[in-house]
Write a protein that holds these residues in place. Structure first.
Motif, PDB file in Angstrom:
ATOM      1  N   PRO A 178      42.238  62.030   2.294  1.00 12.40           N
ATOM      2  CA  PRO A 178      43.398  62.310   1.441  1.00 12.40           C
ATOM      3  C   PRO A 178      44.688  61.786   2.073  1.00 12.40           C
ATOM      4  CG  PRO A 178      41.954  64.218   1.547  1.00 12.40           C
ATOM      5  CD  PRO A 178      41.411  63.218   2.532  1.00 12.40           C
ATOM      6  N   GLY A 179      45.484  61.102   1.255  1.00 13.13           N
ATOM      7  CA  GLY A 179      46.731  60.555   1.754  1.00 13.13           C
ATOM      8  C   GLY A 179      46.614  59.146   2.312  1.00 13.13           C
ATOM      9  N   LYS A 180      45.373  58.635   2.421  1.00 14.36           N
ATOM     10  CA  LYS A 180      45.175  57.298   2.978  1.00 14.36           C
ATOM     11  C   LYS A 180      44.433  56.400   1.991  1.00 14.36           C
ATOM     12  CE  LYS A 180      45.303  58.718   7.816  1.00 14.36           C
ATOM     13  NZ  LYS A 180      44.643  58.621   9.145  1.00 14.36           N
ATOM     14  N   ARG A 181      44.630  56.646   0.723  1.00 10.74           N
ATOM     15  CA  ARG A 181      43.951  55.886  -0.322  1.00 10.74           C
ATOM     16  C   ARG A 181      44.322  54.402  -0.266  1.00 10.74           C
ATOM     17  NH1 ARG A 181      41.868  56.247  -5.465  1.00 10.74           N
ATOM     18  NH2 ARG A 181      42.550  54.599  -6.892  1.00 10.74           N
ATOM     19  N   THR A 182      45.615  54.131  -0.125  1.00 11.94           N
ATOM     20  CA  THR A 182      46.067  52.741  -0.081  1.00 11.94           C
ATOM     21  C   THR A 182      45.485  52.007   1.115  1.00 11.94           C
ATOM     22  OG1 THR A 182      48.136  53.360  -1.180  1.00 11.94           O
ATOM     23  CG2 THR A 182      48.096  51.245  -0.029  1.00 11.94           C
ATOM     24  N   LEU A 183      45.432  52.670   2.263  1.00 12.77           N
ATOM     25  CA  LEU A 183      44.858  52.051   3.460  1.00 12.77           C
ATOM     26  C   LEU A 183      43.403  51.681   3.233  1.00 12.77           C
ATOM     27  CD1 LEU A 183      46.374  54.261   6.317  1.00 12.77           C
ATOM     28  CD2 LEU A 183      47.004  51.927   5.696  1.00 12.77           C
TER      29      LEU A 183
ATOM     30  N   PHE B 101      34.162  56.392  -4.213  1.00  8.41           N
ATOM     31  CA  PHE B 101      35.596  56.171  -4.394  1.00  8.41           C
ATOM     32  C   PHE B 101      36.141  56.888  -5.625  1.00  8.41           C
ATOM     33  CE2 PHE B 101      39.301  53.438  -5.473  1.00  8.41           C
ATOM     34  CZ  PHE B 101      39.973  53.522  -4.255  1.00  8.41           C
ATOM     35  N   ASP B 102      37.398  57.324  -5.506  1.00 10.96           N
ATOM     36  CA  ASP B 102      38.129  57.932  -6.614  1.00 10.96           C
ATOM     37  C   ASP B 102      38.835  56.814  -7.370  1.00 10.96           C
ATOM     38  OD1 ASP B 102      39.602  59.398  -8.359  1.00 10.96           O
ATOM     39  OD2 ASP B 102      40.617  60.631  -6.853  1.00 10.96           O
ATOM     40  N   VAL B 103      38.349  56.494  -8.553  1.00  8.46           N
ATOM     41  CA  VAL B 103      38.825  55.320  -9.285  1.00  8.46           C
ATOM     42  C   VAL B 103      40.284  55.452  -9.708  1.00  8.46           C
ATOM     43  CG1 VAL B 103      38.490  53.897 -11.339  1.00  8.46           C
ATOM     44  CG2 VAL B 103      36.516  54.792 -10.097  1.00  8.46           C
TER      45      VAL B 103
END
Length: 455
Positions: free
Chosen positions: A75-80, A104-106
């Protein structure tokens, strides 16, 4: 492995490509490149990428790693995570991918996710494991997935309506596992299940069948079929599954028999596994009778089965259709029977035992339950199953409660006259085990060679 951890103490001799720690040329880095790539294949993709800082020789070794596993993001590192996935796929060489795993959370990034899956397919992926969530039922797989000739194993878990292209051909697919997927119409489902010429394992769990009335599963090489139902997601009107399995060896079902299963050409079936949950429905005898009839239809179609496992209420529910018990097939090849628990007063259980003349192993996964009416139990046990007199050699009891009566064990020991071993799991302390064992040793035994073991 972080980059900081790679900084060596300058006072210590460096481990590099040319010199080993003992001063010779036998260091790890001098192994053939093929072996190094093989070693990297056992590492996670994140760890494999980090080895690129070891030396120039290691810089691009990871780019041919055939195993790409992108698990759930922090959580909080989706972009990474998204940037990491795309960088790995962009820098990777053109070699084939053996396994591609994506959990993955689409959300709103369906296009990017599709591009990742497409990249794996273009690299001749063999095992594709896709678990997608947060798509709000709108995600559709790239068309190239359904014509991937190199795919041998496909796992799909997404709470979406499955949309398939007009042409489907899984020419080398041997394992198909589908969970939480909604099948909206007959055409879509039949398109999928008709393009599986070499399929060996098929697994459905908590899938929604929409308005399906009849569904045909026909795979000439299918060996293992498992179906797990969730009553919150099924077609309330029921669906009839027509299963054509000339090579089927194993059929497992878990749920409340909300659908009907008809097995054809299933004489080669070796193992039947039922885990039936009907506790809530027992208030309705009509519903329980329907479940009994659906179970019985499968039993009738598998008379050559060698291994039967009945969990939950699989035995008890058959009693709601007592008129079927006299029609129970003879299981001449049945040698292994495993039950969730033993209820001696269950007429369906003893009918199965009486119709299994060659049974060798009887196992109770949980425990033997107390007897409330011994006279009724004696009636059920007449006649005694013939396997007790000729073939039954092993009895295993998964858990025994000290408060339960020894009456059932006494019956088993007394009447199984060729019994070699009875194994009982006893969860009390050693002192109580010793007292219980002394009680057991006093019981009459039909087989003097029977060994009693407490675990």
């Amino acid at each position: 492995m972080e980059a900081d951890s790679l900084i060596q103490n300058p006072k210590k001799q460096r481990l590099n490509e040319e010199q080993g720690i003992d001063g010779n040329n036998k260091c790890f880095g001098n192994l053939p490149e093929l072996i190094l790539r093989h070693i990297l294949s056992f590492l996670s993709i994140k760890t494999a990428v980090r080895t690129s800082v070891l030396s120039k020789r290691w810089q691009f070794l990871w780019t041919s790693n055939p195993y790409l596993n992108f698990g759930k993001h922090i959580p909080g590192k989706r972009t990474l995570l998204m940037n990491f996935v795309e960088r790995v796929l962009y820098l990777r060489d053109s070699s084939d991918i053996k396994e591609f795993v994506l959990d993955f959370d689409v959300e709103s990034d369906a296009c990017r996710v599709k591009s990742w899956i497409t990249a794996a397919v273009r690299r001749n992926v063999q095992t594709l494991s896709i678990c997608l969530w947060g798509s709000r039922g709108q995600f559709s797989l790239p068309r190239c997935v359904f014509t991937c000739e190199t795919l041998t194993s496909f796992y799909l878990d997404m709470r979406c309506i499955l949309k398939v292209p007009p042409i489907i051909c899984f020419s080398n697919l041997k394992v198909l596992i589908i969970e939480n997927v909604a099948f909206s119409d007959d055409y879509t489902t039949q398109q999928l299940l008709s393009g599986l010429p070499v399929l060996e394992t098929l697994y459905f769990e908590n899938c929604t069948w929409g308005c399906h009335k009849v569904l045909s599963i026909s795979a000439p090489k299918l060996h293992f079929l498992t179906i797990v139902e969730d009553d919150d997601m099924q077609n309330p009107s029921g669906c009839k599954f027509m299963i054509f399995g000339p090579s089927l060896k194993y059929f497992a079902y878990g749920g409340k028999f909300l659908n009907e299963y008809c097995l054809y050409d299933s004489l080669s079936l070796e193992c039947l596994d039922f885990d039936v949950d009907c506790y809530d429905e027992w208030a309705s005898d009509g519903w329980a009778r329907q479940v009994a009839y659906r179970m019985f239809k499968v039993l009738i179609a598998t008379p050559n089965v060698q291994d039967v496992r009945l969990y939950g209420n699989a035995c008890e529910v058959l009693a709601y259709a007592a008129e079927l018990l006299p029609k129970m097939p003879i299981f001449n090849n049945l040698s292994y029977l495993k039950l969730g628990s033993l209820k001696l007063q269950c007429a369906a259980l003893w009918k199965i035992l009486q119709n299994s003349p060659c049974l060798e192993t009887l196992k109770f996964f949980l425990q033997i339950e107390p007897i409330s009416d011994r006279e009724k139990a004696d009636i059920i046990l007449d006649p005694m199953p013939s396997c007790f007199l000729s073939h039954l050699k092993r009895i295993k009891v998964g858990s025994y409660d000290e408060e339960n009566d020894l009456y059932v064990i006494k019956i088993l020991l007394k009447n199984a006259i060729v019994l070699d071993k009875m194994v009982i799991s006893f969860e009390e302390n050693l002192e109580m085990q010793d007292a219980f064992y002394k009680q057991l040793m006093k019981l009459p035994r039909g087989s003097q060679n029977c060994k009693i073991v407490l675990k």
